[in-house]
Motif scaffolding. Sequence first.
Motif, short mmCIF file in Angstrom:
data_model
loop_
_atom_site.label_atom_id
_atom_site.label_comp_id
_atom_site.label_asym_id
_atom_site.label_seq_id
_atom_site.Cartn_x
_atom_site.Cartn_y
_atom_site.Cartn_z
N GLY C 95 0.73 -1.35 -0.06
CA GLY C 95 -0.01 -0.01 0.02
C GLY C 95 0.68 1.28 0.00
O GLY C 95 2.07 1.17 -0.17
N PHE C 96 0.20 2.45 0.18
CA PHE C 96 0.78 3.79 0.06
C PHE C 96 1.92 3.72 1.29
O PHE C 96 2.92 4.04 1.05
N VAL C 97 1.49 3.49 2.47
CA VAL C 97 2.31 3.50 3.47
C VAL C 97 3.53 2.51 3.36
O VAL C 97 4.84 3.07 3.61
N ARG C 99 5.04 1.50 0.43
CA ARG C 99 6.00 1.98 -0.32
C ARG C 99 6.59 3.21 -0.14
O ARG C 99 7.85 3.02 -0.33
N HIS C 100 5.98 4.33 0.41
CA HIS C 100 6.76 5.36 0.76
C HIS C 100 7.58 5.25 1.87
O HIS C 100 8.66 5.86 2.14
N SER C 103 10.72 3.68 0.81
CA SER C 103 11.51 4.63 0.00
C SER C 103 12.32 5.59 1.05
O SER C 103 13.30 5.99 1.03
N ALA C 144 8.27 -3.92 -0.64
CA ALA C 144 7.06 -2.95 -0.70
C ALA C 144 6.47 -3.20 -2.44
O ALA C 144 5.42 -2.97 -2.75
N ARG C 145 7.64 -3.09 -3.14
CA ARG C 145 7.13 -3.17 -4.66
C ARG C 145 7.55 -4.48 -5.26
O ARG C 145 8.66 -4.95 -5.54
#
Lengths: 103, 159, 228
Positions: C95-97, C99-100, C103, C144-145
């Motif tokens: 999800g968004f959390v 992935r970011h 990073s 994450a990805r």
Amino acid sequence: MVDLEIWIALLLGLMTLSAAILVLLVKNHIAAVAAASVVSLGLALLFVLMRAPDVAMTEAAVGAGLSSLILALAVKRLGLWRIDGKTTRSSLLVTNTRREKDA
Amino acid sequence: MIPGFTLELILYSTALGLVSIGLAGLVLSHHLFRIVLALVIAEAGANLMLVLAGYRWDAVAPILTTLGEQPQMVDPVPQAMVLTAIVIGVGIQALAVSILIRIRQRYHTLDRNEVAELMDAEIAATAGTARDVSQEAPLGERPIPPITDDAVQVRGGRS
Amino acid sequence: MRNLTGLLFAGGLGFMLLSIAINLDFGTPTMLIGGAIQSNALQKTGATNIVTSVVLGYRGIDTLGELSILFAAAASAGLILGRRHTTAGTQTAGGFVLRHGGSMLFPLLMTIGFYIIFHGHLSPGGGFQGGVILAAAFFLPLLARPGAQLHHGTLSLIEGLAGASFVLIGLIALQQGKAFLQPMLIQDTLGVLLSAGTLPLLYLAVGLKVGAELASLLSHLAQTESDA
């Protein structure tokens, strides 16, 4: 000072040994990997008590971190990844009766 | 403090307890993944035992802080050994895990006895021989070869 | 019956080892080599952390052997797992959390990893620990990805260069008339970053090699075919 050390060592030793027994007894494989990680964590703290900071750092990074990552990936690849299900929900009942064979 | 309950006893029983639990798991488990986990535990106990071999009472960690007069330090040589042993351990563990993944892809089971059975059958089929069903009772008779007179002479028996 | 025998075996073995170990004298090691190393480690290698000076200075060739064992294990794991990577589409994307967060953690983990590697001769830490953290830093975005891939060619190049430079530093010492992997360029200062001569370079090579090996091993494990 030494007295305090003995108590800390006793606590960590009990934690490590009970986590090690749990690795062999618990039915869920993810829980077994987590318990193996707890063994490494307790061992890293014992290494600090033994004045071995280098070894403690390695054990914390490798044993508690990377090794559990590898084992968790293996659980996933081996098809043993079950977070909840019949077996884990009724684990109290199962331990009262006879434990069935590992999955 | 309870008498007879020394730091020495606690640490040694933790290390040797880990080794014994690991060996017990190695002998008792039927699941191959549990056997790998038991191996990890036994290795951890052996590492703790090695570090205990270099411990010294009232000593500091082996890091120099001042020039000149040094306080007592614990032995750095076992620590360096354990440092490399831990990293090698994780490599061996990854190797074992990848072998397990291959076994699972090939035989679709991870039970120790079943994998041994299937592997045995496959080896026998590839070699084109009948397979030994049991270790205790071999297939067919296996006569003991008779001892020839030459061999008896050489061994110096029966004049 | 079999379980009972196994438990009896393990318990008896533990009891026997414990009764032997309790008679050893604890806390007073009889080995003299530790004290000898402690008294002249600073003059011989220039490192403040004595464990580092043992790992790279006194027992450098053992570390080379250890690196080759790790290389053999990683290479054979890659050989066994093979090249069939067909997990594309089977894993759900993070999800968004996730992935970011991945990073954002990447530069922090890289900084910590290189800090631990470069300060290995001054404080606890070094190439092995820092290398493991570097491997984790490169593996985190991969979690994450799931579609992303580590470039295996680059990883093998880094690993090969690091291993070659470890041996090369040893050979330079040999060429200058010293023993293989003997520390050079020692300044007799305490606790400065550039103080231990070639030891930080050796630890940098160890860290890069360990990091690249473990990262490629992890991505092999993560991307191998699953038949669950």
